[in-house]
Enzyme design. Structure first.
Site, PDB file in Angstrom:
ATOM      1  N   CYS A 264       0.663  -1.184   0.111  1.00 25.49           N
ATOM      2  CA  CYS A 264       0.000   0.180   0.188  1.00 25.49           C
ATOM      3  C   CYS A 264       1.026   1.302   0.017  1.00 25.49           C
ATOM      4  O   CYS A 264       0.334   2.720  -0.093  1.00 25.49           O
ATOM      5  CB  CYS A 264      -0.904  -0.011   1.504  1.00 25.49           C
ATOM      6  SG  CYS A 264      -1.720  -1.487   1.153  1.00 25.49           S
TER       7      CYS A 264
ATOM      8  N   HIS B   1      -3.086   7.161   3.078  1.00 24.98           N
ATOM      9  CA  HIS B   1      -3.819   5.099   2.862  1.00 24.98           C
ATOM     10  C   HIS B   1      -5.474   5.538   2.829  1.00 24.98           C
ATOM     11  O   HIS B   1      -5.442   5.041   4.330  1.00 24.98           O
ATOM     12  CB  HIS B   1      -2.796   4.253   2.898  1.00 24.98           C
ATOM     13  CG  HIS B   1      -3.327   3.463   2.386  1.00 24.98           C
ATOM     14  ND1 HIS B   1      -3.410   2.770   1.023  1.00 24.98           N
ATOM     15  CD2 HIS B   1      -3.284   2.033   3.787  1.00 24.98           C
ATOM     16  CE1 HIS B   1      -4.100   1.412   1.570  1.00 24.98           C
ATOM     17  NE2 HIS B   1      -3.551   1.219   2.226  1.00 24.98           N
TER      18      HIS B   1
ATOM     19  N   ASN C  28     -10.118  -0.911   0.177  1.00 23.99           N
ATOM     20  CA  ASN C  28      -8.672  -0.657   0.074  1.00 23.99           C
ATOM     21  C   ASN C  28      -8.247  -1.359  -1.031  1.00 23.99           C
ATOM     22  O   ASN C  28      -7.580  -2.093  -1.048  1.00 23.99           O
ATOM     23  CB  ASN C  28      -7.977  -1.103   2.082  1.00 23.99           C
ATOM     24  CG  ASN C  28      -6.714  -1.420   1.549  1.00 23.99           C
ATOM     25  OD1 ASN C  28      -6.063  -0.803   0.509  1.00 23.99           O
ATOM     26  ND2 ASN C  28      -6.401  -1.893   2.313  1.00 23.99           N
TER      27      ASN C  28
HETATM   28  N1  COA Z   1     -17.384  -9.580   9.163  1.00 22.68           N
HETATM   29  C1  COA Z   1     -18.425 -10.387  10.514  1.00 22.68           C
HETATM   30  N2  COA Z   1     -17.065 -10.209  11.310  1.00 22.68           N
HETATM   31  C2  COA Z   1     -16.147 -10.202  11.547  1.00 22.68           C
HETATM   32  C3  COA Z   1     -15.857 -10.425  10.414  1.00 22.68           C
HETATM   33  C4  COA Z   1     -17.074  -9.220   8.925  1.00 22.68           C
HETATM   34  N3  COA Z   1     -16.570  -9.238   8.171  1.00 22.68           N
HETATM   35  N4  COA Z   1     -14.385  -9.918   9.866  1.00 22.68           N
HETATM   36  C5  COA Z   1     -13.929 -10.274  11.018  1.00 22.68           C
HETATM   37  N5  COA Z   1     -15.434 -10.758  12.679  1.00 22.68           N
HETATM   38  C6  COA Z   1     -14.983 -10.306  13.561  1.00 22.68           C
HETATM   39  C7  COA Z   1     -14.343 -11.964  13.722  1.00 22.68           C
HETATM   40  O1  COA Z   1     -14.008 -12.779  13.760  1.00 22.68           O
HETATM   41  C8  COA Z   1     -13.935 -11.199  15.825  1.00 22.68           C
HETATM   42  O2  COA Z   1     -14.931 -12.428  16.365  1.00 22.68           O
HETATM   43  P1  COA Z   1     -14.293 -13.567  17.487  1.00 22.68           P
HETATM   44  O3  COA Z   1     -14.900 -11.901  18.474  1.00 22.68           O
HETATM   45  O4  COA Z   1     -16.119 -14.515  17.385  1.00 22.68           O
HETATM   46  O5  COA Z   1     -12.961 -13.409  17.517  1.00 22.68           O
HETATM   47  C9  COA Z   1     -14.686 -10.028  15.594  1.00 22.68           C
HETATM   48  O6  COA Z   1     -15.261 -10.042  14.338  1.00 22.68           O
HETATM   49  C10 COA Z   1     -13.555  -8.840  16.126  1.00 22.68           C
HETATM   50  O7  COA Z   1     -12.555  -9.404  15.020  1.00 22.68           O
HETATM   51  P2  COA Z   1     -11.455  -8.020  15.662  1.00 22.68           P
HETATM   52  O8  COA Z   1     -10.270  -8.468  14.312  1.00 22.68           O
HETATM   53  O9  COA Z   1     -11.112  -7.530  16.519  1.00 22.68           O
HETATM   54  O10 COA Z   1     -12.321  -6.865  14.883  1.00 22.68           O
HETATM   55  P3  COA Z   1     -10.892  -5.346  14.347  1.00 22.68           P
HETATM   56  O11 COA Z   1     -11.694  -4.239  15.314  1.00 22.68           O
HETATM   57  O12 COA Z   1     -10.310  -5.162  14.263  1.00 22.68           O
HETATM   58  O13 COA Z   1     -11.537  -5.065  12.784  1.00 22.68           O
HETATM   59  C11 COA Z   1     -10.825  -5.111  10.666  1.00 22.68           C
HETATM   60  C12 COA Z   1     -11.213  -6.000  12.026  1.00 22.68           C
HETATM   61  C13 COA Z   1      -9.780  -6.148  10.371  1.00 22.68           C
HETATM   62  C14 COA Z   1     -11.743  -4.323   9.932  1.00 22.68           C
HETATM   63  C15 COA Z   1      -8.909  -4.433  11.977  1.00 22.68           C
HETATM   64  O14 COA Z   1      -8.387  -4.638  12.371  1.00 22.68           O
HETATM   65  C16 COA Z   1      -8.004  -3.678  10.442  1.00 22.68           C
HETATM   66  O15 COA Z   1      -8.952  -2.772  10.094  1.00 22.68           O
HETATM   67  N6  COA Z   1      -7.083  -4.081  10.911  1.00 22.68           N
HETATM   68  C17 COA Z   1      -6.285  -2.956   9.391  1.00 22.68           C
HETATM   69  C18 COA Z   1      -5.922  -3.414   8.547  1.00 22.68           C
HETATM   70  C19 COA Z   1      -5.968  -2.924   7.202  1.00 22.68           C
HETATM   71  O16 COA Z   1      -6.101  -2.046   6.772  1.00 22.68           O
HETATM   72  N7  COA Z   1      -5.117  -3.875   6.651  1.00 22.68           N
HETATM   73  C20 COA Z   1      -4.184  -3.349   5.330  1.00 22.68           C
HETATM   74  C21 COA Z   1      -3.386  -2.477   5.668  1.00 22.68           C
HETATM   75  S1  COA Z   1      -2.467  -2.058   4.248  1.00 22.68           S
END
Ligand code: COA
Length: 336
Positions: free
Chosen positions: A122, A263, A293
């Site tokens: 990214c 980003h 993204n």
């Molecule tokens: N729909 C519903 N539930 C989902 C899901 C979806 N699409 N994806 C994950 N979950 C669930 C998980 O399984 C987890 O369940 P559990 O508590 O029973 O294990 C719960 O939601 C919470 O997951 P968590 O990982 O704590 O959520 P979060 O608040 O951290 O959000 C992201 C997840 C991926 C959105 C967030 O971590 C994020 O944006 N990370 C950075 C990603 C990124 O920017 N990547 C590219 C970088 S360039």
């Protein structure tokens, strides 16, 4: 490792044109509810994303890149045959070799250009900007076409709700030229890499360390794998630091920044960064609700939309900042 901050005392370089291209097909959060166990409410509240674009069958990364590049060249008033350098930033190349930039060169008819790819996820568009700026400043080139382009839909595991809701396809481009009159120019830039964190976000299969074979073909190894929570923390810290470096090296303060173009991965990441930098939310450009993204394309698409919507005026100070797999991060302060 952070690269030493770089405020160039060489030939200044400015952005002479921008362009972007998004495929027509829209995939909404409600569409995704039919594919995996998720909801529009979860995706919107955790990421800010409402929909993303998906390239057509047969539409490759170089097609997206070429469409964006044509618009940037038109705005810069540079003919394809006069382009001297093409750098494509992508993690979803048309082929492992040759570089996607070679296909773009051919599709544009820019046969006088040296063309190659950079792979910095990214952060790739800003890595390409730094390279192009340096090659203009020191290499005697009089223009460069830089492009961030991704067809991430080809590398997403559509049964993994942790990742498939996040990504989309698209391309953005910019044309760099020498700044002759001391007006608009790239004031400073900052790049960084931490290769100790390669496991946090990667496409594990399809490369030389894990070729796709008949035995592992059903394991979806050539798709994005991510430890979301860890990536989130690193993204906030690295983008805040990179922003501060670029601002300080340009001898500016956060209050001088007219527009931040970050980003576009997650609205909560963007909010956390600008809160820490104490930059008002009105001074931040966001379009992730429409595109998700798009990795290396995200900053480039946002820059073009901000430019064409009149959000950037001559003399404005803008801050570009990105973060991605590697881990990599990058920033640039620009006087428009
Ligand atoms: N729909 C519903 N539930 C989902 C899901 C979806 N699409 N994806 C994950 N979950 C669930 C998980 O399984 C987890 O369940 P559990 O508590 O029973 O294990 C719960 O939601 C919470 O997951 P968590 O990982 O704590 O959520 P979060 O608040 O951290 O959000 C992201 C997840 C991926 C959105 C967030 O971590 C994020 O944006 N990370 C950075 C990603 C990124 O920017 N990547 C590219 C970088 S360039």
């Amino acid at each position: 490792m952070d690269q030493a901050d770089h405020a160039s005392t060489l030939q200044p370089v400015r952005i002479a044109g921008t362009g972007s291209y998004l495929p027509e097909k829209i995939l909404t959060n409600h569409d995704l509810e039919k594919l995996v166990e998720t909801s529009d409410e979860w995706i919107t509240s955790r990421t800010g994303i409402k929909e993303r674009r998906i390239a057509a069958d047969g539409e490759s990364t170089s097609d997206l890149a070429t469409n964006a590049a044509r618009k940037a060249l038109e705005q810069a008033d540079i003919a394809p045959e006069d382009v001297q350098l093409i750098i494509v930033a992508t993690i979803t190349p048309d082929t492992l070799t040759p570089a996607t930039a070679c296909y773009v060169q051919e599709k544009l008819g820019a046969h006088g250009a040296v063309a190659f790819d950079v792979s910095a996820a990214c952060s790739g568009f800003l890595y390409a900007m730094e390279l192009a700026k340096s090659l203009i400043a020191t290499g005697g080139r009089t223009n460069a076409l830089i492009i961030g382009a991704e067809k991430l839909s080809a590398f997403v595991n559509w049964s993994d709700r942790n990742t498939c809701v996040l990504f989309g396809d698209g391309a953005g481009a910019a044309v760099l030229v020498p700044s002759e009159n001391g007006g608009g120019r790239i004031l400073s830039s900052h790049l960084g890499t931490d290769g100790r964190q390669t496991e946090l976000l990667n496409i594990p299969g399809g490369g030389s360390c894990c070729p796709i074979t008949i035995e592992n073909a059903d394991q979806q190894l050539a798709t994005l794998a991510m430890q979301g929570r860890e990536v989130f923390k690193h993204a906030v810290n690295a983008m805040k630091r990179a922003s501060e470096h670029a601002i300080e090296t340009a001898h500016l303060t956060a209050g001088d920044i007219d527009l931040v173009i970050p980003h576009q991965a997650n609205l909560r990441i963007i909010d956390a960064i600008v809160d820490r930098l104490e930059i008002p939310k009105d001074n931040v450009f966001i379009n992730l609700e429409k595109y998700g993204n798009t990795s290396a394309a995200a900053v480039a698409i946002a820059l073009d939309e901000a430019n064409r919507q009149g959000r950037i005026k001559s003399g404005d100070h803008i801050l570009l900042v990105a973060f991605g797999a590697g881990l990599t991060w990058a920033s640039a302060a620009i006087k428009w």
